[in-house]
Motif scaffolding. Structure first.
Motif, PDB file in Angstrom:
ATOM      1  N   VAL A 164       0.858  -1.210   0.000  1.00  0.00           N
ATOM      2  CA  VAL A 164       0.000   0.000   0.000  1.00  0.00           C
ATOM      3  C   VAL A 164       0.886   1.250   0.000  1.00  0.00           C
ATOM      4  O   VAL A 164       0.657   2.202  -0.756  1.00  0.00           O
ATOM      5  CB  VAL A 164      -0.933   0.010   1.237  1.00  0.00           C
ATOM      6  N   GLN A 165       1.913   1.216   0.839  1.00  0.00           N
ATOM      7  CA  GLN A 165       2.811   2.382   0.939  1.00  0.00           C
ATOM      8  C   GLN A 165       3.588   2.598  -0.355  1.00  0.00           C
ATOM      9  O   GLN A 165       3.755   3.724  -0.813  1.00  0.00           O
ATOM     10  CB  GLN A 165       3.756   2.223   2.128  1.00  0.00           C
ATOM     11  N   GLN A 166       4.057   1.508  -0.958  1.00  0.00           N
ATOM     12  CA  GLN A 166       4.782   1.643  -2.235  1.00  0.00           C
ATOM     13  C   GLN A 166       3.896   2.275  -3.311  1.00  0.00           C
ATOM     14  O   GLN A 166       4.381   3.007  -4.164  1.00  0.00           O
ATOM     15  CB  GLN A 166       5.245   0.282  -2.737  1.00  0.00           C
ATOM     16  N   ALA A 167       2.593   1.963  -3.261  1.00  0.00           N
ATOM     17  CA  ALA A 167       1.662   2.523  -4.247  1.00  0.00           C
ATOM     18  C   ALA A 167       1.363   3.992  -3.951  1.00  0.00           C
ATOM     19  O   ALA A 167       0.766   4.686  -4.776  1.00  0.00           O
ATOM     20  CB  ALA A 167       0.361   1.724  -4.244  1.00  0.00           C
ATOM     21  N   GLY A 168       1.749   4.464  -2.760  1.00  0.00           N
ATOM     22  CA  GLY A 168       1.439   5.842  -2.355  1.00  0.00           C
ATOM     23  C   GLY A 168      -0.013   5.988  -1.958  1.00  0.00           C
ATOM     24  O   GLY A 168      -0.534   7.102  -1.863  1.00  0.00           O
ATOM     25  N   ALA A 169      -0.687   4.851  -1.726  1.00  0.00           N
ATOM     26  CA  ALA A 169      -2.102   4.884  -1.349  1.00  0.00           C
ATOM     27  C   ALA A 169      -2.224   5.128   0.158  1.00  0.00           C
ATOM     28  O   ALA A 169      -1.238   5.074   0.886  1.00  0.00           O
ATOM     29  CB  ALA A 169      -2.760   3.558  -1.727  1.00  0.00           C
ATOM     30  N   HIS A 170      -3.475   5.390   0.606  1.00  0.00           N
ATOM     31  CA  HIS A 170      -3.711   5.629   2.029  1.00  0.00           C
ATOM     32  C   HIS A 170      -4.258   4.358   2.676  1.00  0.00           C
ATOM     33  O   HIS A 170      -5.244   3.792   2.196  1.00  0.00           O
ATOM     34  CB  HIS A 170      -4.709   6.775   2.205  1.00  0.00           C
ATOM     35  N   LEU A 171      -3.615   3.913   3.765  1.00  0.00           N
ATOM     36  CA  LEU A 171      -4.118   2.752   4.502  1.00  0.00           C
ATOM     37  C   LEU A 171      -5.150   3.243   5.509  1.00  0.00           C
ATOM     38  O   LEU A 171      -4.827   4.005   6.423  1.00  0.00           O
ATOM     39  CB  LEU A 171      -2.975   2.051   5.243  1.00  0.00           C
ATOM     40  N   SER A 172      -6.403   2.771   5.345  1.00  0.00           N
ATOM     41  CA  SER A 172      -7.423   3.167   6.306  1.00  0.00           C
ATOM     42  C   SER A 172      -7.366   2.265   7.537  1.00  0.00           C
ATOM     43  O   SER A 172      -7.536   2.724   8.665  1.00  0.00           O
ATOM     44  CB  SER A 172      -8.788   3.058   5.649  1.00  0.00           C
ATOM     45  N   GLY A 173      -7.132   0.990   7.320  1.00  0.00           N
ATOM     46  CA  GLY A 173      -7.070   0.072   8.447  1.00  0.00           C
ATOM     47  C   GLY A 173      -6.990  -1.359   7.973  1.00  0.00           C
ATOM     48  O   GLY A 173      -6.869  -1.633   6.773  1.00  0.00           O
ATOM     49  N   VAL A 174      -7.082  -2.259   8.968  1.00  0.00           N
ATOM     50  CA  VAL A 174      -6.932  -3.684   8.715  1.00  0.00           C
ATOM     51  C   VAL A 174      -8.157  -4.390   9.292  1.00  0.00           C
ATOM     52  O   VAL A 174      -8.637  -4.021  10.366  1.00  0.00           O
ATOM     53  CB  VAL A 174      -5.641  -4.202   9.400  1.00  0.00           C
ATOM     54  N   GLY A 175      -8.651  -5.397   8.589  1.00  0.00           N
ATOM     55  CA  GLY A 175      -9.750  -6.222   9.081  1.00  0.00           C
ATOM     56  C   GLY A 175      -9.289  -7.670   9.133  1.00  0.00           C
ATOM     57  O   GLY A 175      -8.836  -8.215   8.131  1.00  0.00           O
ATOM     58  N   ILE A 176      -9.393  -8.275  10.311  1.00  0.00           N
ATOM     59  CA  ILE A 176      -8.905  -9.642  10.510  1.00  0.00           C
ATOM     60  C   ILE A 176     -10.056 -10.516  10.966  1.00  0.00           C
ATOM     61  O   ILE A 176     -10.817 -10.130  11.859  1.00  0.00           O
ATOM     62  CB  ILE A 176      -7.789  -9.657  11.598  1.00  0.00           C
ATOM     63  N   VAL A 177     -10.200 -11.686  10.380  1.00  0.00           N
ATOM     64  CA  VAL A 177     -11.273 -12.579  10.816  1.00  0.00           C
ATOM     65  C   VAL A 177     -10.913 -13.140  12.196  1.00  0.00           C
ATOM     66  O   VAL A 177     -11.680 -13.004  13.140  1.00  0.00           O
ATOM     67  CB  VAL A 177     -11.522 -13.702   9.773  1.00  0.00           C
ATOM     68  N   ILE A 178      -9.727 -13.763  12.312  1.00  0.00           N
ATOM     69  CA  ILE A 178      -9.327 -14.358  13.596  1.00  0.00           C
ATOM     70  C   ILE A 178      -7.937 -13.863  13.981  1.00  0.00           C
ATOM     71  O   ILE A 178      -6.959 -14.135  13.278  1.00  0.00           O
ATOM     72  CB  ILE A 178      -9.309 -15.900  13.529  1.00  0.00           C
ATOM     73  N   GLU A 179      -7.876 -13.107  15.063  1.00  0.00           N
ATOM     74  CA  GLU A 179      -6.572 -12.653  15.582  1.00  0.00           C
ATOM     75  C   GLU A 179      -6.159 -13.573  16.722  1.00  0.00           C
ATOM     76  O   GLU A 179      -6.958 -13.868  17.616  1.00  0.00           O
ATOM     77  CB  GLU A 179      -6.686 -11.213  16.091  1.00  0.00           C
ATOM     78  N   LYS A 180      -4.911 -14.022  16.697  1.00  0.00           N
ATOM     79  CA  LYS A 180      -4.390 -14.770  17.846  1.00  0.00           C
ATOM     80  C   LYS A 180      -3.669 -13.750  18.722  1.00  0.00           C
ATOM     81  O   LYS A 180      -2.550 -13.328  18.424  1.00  0.00           O
ATOM     82  CB  LYS A 180      -3.476 -15.896  17.357  1.00  0.00           C
ATOM     83  N   GLY A 181      -4.388 -13.343  19.769  1.00  0.00           N
ATOM     84  CA  GLY A 181      -3.926 -12.242  20.612  1.00  0.00           C
ATOM     85  C   GLY A 181      -2.643 -12.537  21.369  1.00  0.00           C
ATOM     86  O   GLY A 181      -1.971 -11.626  21.844  1.00  0.00           O
ATOM     87  N   PHE A 182      -2.300 -13.845  21.461  1.00  0.00           N
ATOM     88  CA  PHE A 182      -1.078 -14.212  22.194  1.00  0.00           C
ATOM     89  C   PHE A 182       0.146 -14.160  21.298  1.00  0.00           C
ATOM     90  O   PHE A 182       1.256 -14.434  21.755  1.00  0.00           O
ATOM     91  CB  PHE A 182      -1.231 -15.615  22.805  1.00  0.00           C
ATOM     92  N   GLN A 183      -0.036 -13.834  20.025  1.00  0.00           N
ATOM     93  CA  GLN A 183       1.121 -13.629  19.141  1.00  0.00           C
ATOM     94  C   GLN A 183       1.270 -12.133  18.865  1.00  0.00           C
ATOM     95  O   GLN A 183       0.375 -11.345  19.136  1.00  0.00           O
ATOM     96  CB  GLN A 183       0.958 -14.474  17.867  1.00  0.00           C
ATOM     97  N   ALA A 184       2.409 -11.746  18.326  1.00  0.00           N
ATOM     98  CA  ALA A 184       2.828 -10.346  18.416  1.00  0.00           C
ATOM     99  C   ALA A 184       2.208  -9.381  17.391  1.00  0.00           C
ATOM    100  O   ALA A 184       2.278  -8.164  17.561  1.00  0.00           O
ATOM    101  CB  ALA A 184       4.356 -10.280  18.307  1.00  0.00           C
ATOM    102  N   GLY A 185       1.583  -9.923  16.335  1.00  0.00           N
ATOM    103  CA  GLY A 185       1.162  -9.079  15.217  1.00  0.00           C
ATOM    104  C   GLY A 185       0.212  -7.937  15.583  1.00  0.00           C
ATOM    105  O   GLY A 185       0.410  -6.800  15.154  1.00  0.00           O
ATOM    106  N   GLY A 186      -0.816  -8.253  16.370  1.00  0.00           N
ATOM    107  CA  GLY A 186      -1.828  -7.247  16.702  1.00  0.00           C
ATOM    108  C   GLY A 186      -1.242  -6.074  17.469  1.00  0.00           C
ATOM    109  O   GLY A 186      -1.477  -4.908  17.131  1.00  0.00           O
ATOM    110  N   ASP A 187      -0.456  -6.380  18.515  1.00  0.00           N
ATOM    111  CA  ASP A 187       0.162  -5.309  19.312  1.00  0.00           C
ATOM    112  C   ASP A 187       1.110  -4.485  18.460  1.00  0.00           C
ATOM    113  O   ASP A 187       1.134  -3.255  18.541  1.00  0.00           O
ATOM    114  CB  ASP A 187       0.965  -5.899  20.492  1.00  0.00           C
ATOM    115  N   PHE A 188       1.889  -5.169  17.637  1.00  0.00           N
ATOM    116  CA  PHE A 188       2.849  -4.457  16.789  1.00  0.00           C
ATOM    117  C   PHE A 188       2.129  -3.436  15.909  1.00  0.00           C
ATOM    118  O   PHE A 188       2.504  -2.265  15.866  1.00  0.00           O
ATOM    119  CB  PHE A 188       3.636  -5.450  15.917  1.00  0.00           C
ATOM    120  N   LEU A 189       1.073  -3.879  15.246  1.00  0.00           N
ATOM    121  CA  LEU A 189       0.374  -2.981  14.315  1.00  0.00           C
ATOM    122  C   LEU A 189      -0.294  -1.829  15.062  1.00  0.00           C
ATOM    123  O   LEU A 189      -0.197  -0.666  14.665  1.00  0.00           O
ATOM    124  CB  LEU A 189      -0.665  -3.763  13.506  1.00  0.00           C
TER     125      LEU A 189
END
Ligand code: 5GP
Length: 192
Positions: free
Chosen positions: A140-165
């Motif tokens: 998205v950034q390479q395209a110069g577009a605007h990221l509005s947000g992310v939609g996830i069906v199933i987040e595993k809260g005990f792994q690092a991705g959600g907090d990082f983002l």
């Protein structure tokens, strides 16, 4: 999202302390009614965001992304994991390490389908360590577009991705957040 949690409890299978198998309704056999409800839920959450395009990654992200695109009335683009014979140049690319397959893929999207005036919603089936979503955000950034947000069906809260983002200021909407998969049991995070 109640219907999704019900499907996870009734049809999901805990493979290990870290991996949930959901191929009975999400990433092998697909439940169209559930996907439609997922599309409605994401579209409600992002209705006011002025989304012009949905970006996902093949193959498991396509079903929820497509239903969301239908609800919001916008096109859906999926990043390819393999090089297409007809898609050779004019590409935006990023490296993604797969959590489940333990391999690194170069993902790619044609520049024709992501432009600097796009407002993008990134959708994926799972959020674990965040590699797939980070690859998509990079594109998205390479395209110069605007990221509005992310939609996830199933987040595993005990792994690092959600907090990082979220710590990076990215809006992340997850329809079910799993707190733990200990002892073969799915425990959801309490919704606030
Ligand atoms: P991440 O890139 O966030 O580390 O992992 C997300 C990707 O790995 C998703 O696109 C999904 O396909 C896959 N994935 C991660 N965790 C799981 C899991 O527990 N079950 C399944 N079925 N796929 C997963």
């Amino acid at each position: 999202m109640k219907l999704l949690k019900k499907a996870i409890i009734e049809k999901g299978r805990v493979l290990s302390e870290e991996v949930l198998k959901v191929d009975a309704f999400l990433n092998h056999q697909i439940d169209p009614t559930l996907m439609q409800e997922i599309g409605k839920e994401f579209s409600e959450r992002y209705r006011e965001a002025g989304i012009t395009k949905i970006l996902t990654i093949e193959s498991s992200g396509i079903a929820p992304a497509l239903m969301t695109g239908l609800e919001l009335g916008v096109p859906v683009v999926f990043a390819r994991k393999r090089k297409s014979l007809t898609l050779v140049d004019n590409l935006l690319t990023a490296e993604v390490h797969s959590f489940t397959k333990n391999e690194t893929n170069e993902i790619s999207v044609s520049k024709d389908y992501l432009k600097d005036d796009d407002v993008v919603l990134v959708i994926d089936d799972f959020l674990a360590n965040g590699q797939a979503v980070r690859g998509l955000i990079d594109i998205v950034q390479q395209a110069g577009a605007h990221l509005s947000g992310v939609g996830i069906v199933i987040e595993k809260g005990f792994q690092a991705g959600g907090d990082f983002l979220r710590n990076q200021g990215v809006r992340v909407e997850s329809l079910a957040i799993i707190e733990s998969l200990h002892h073969n049991e799915v425990i959801f995070r309490e919704e606030l």
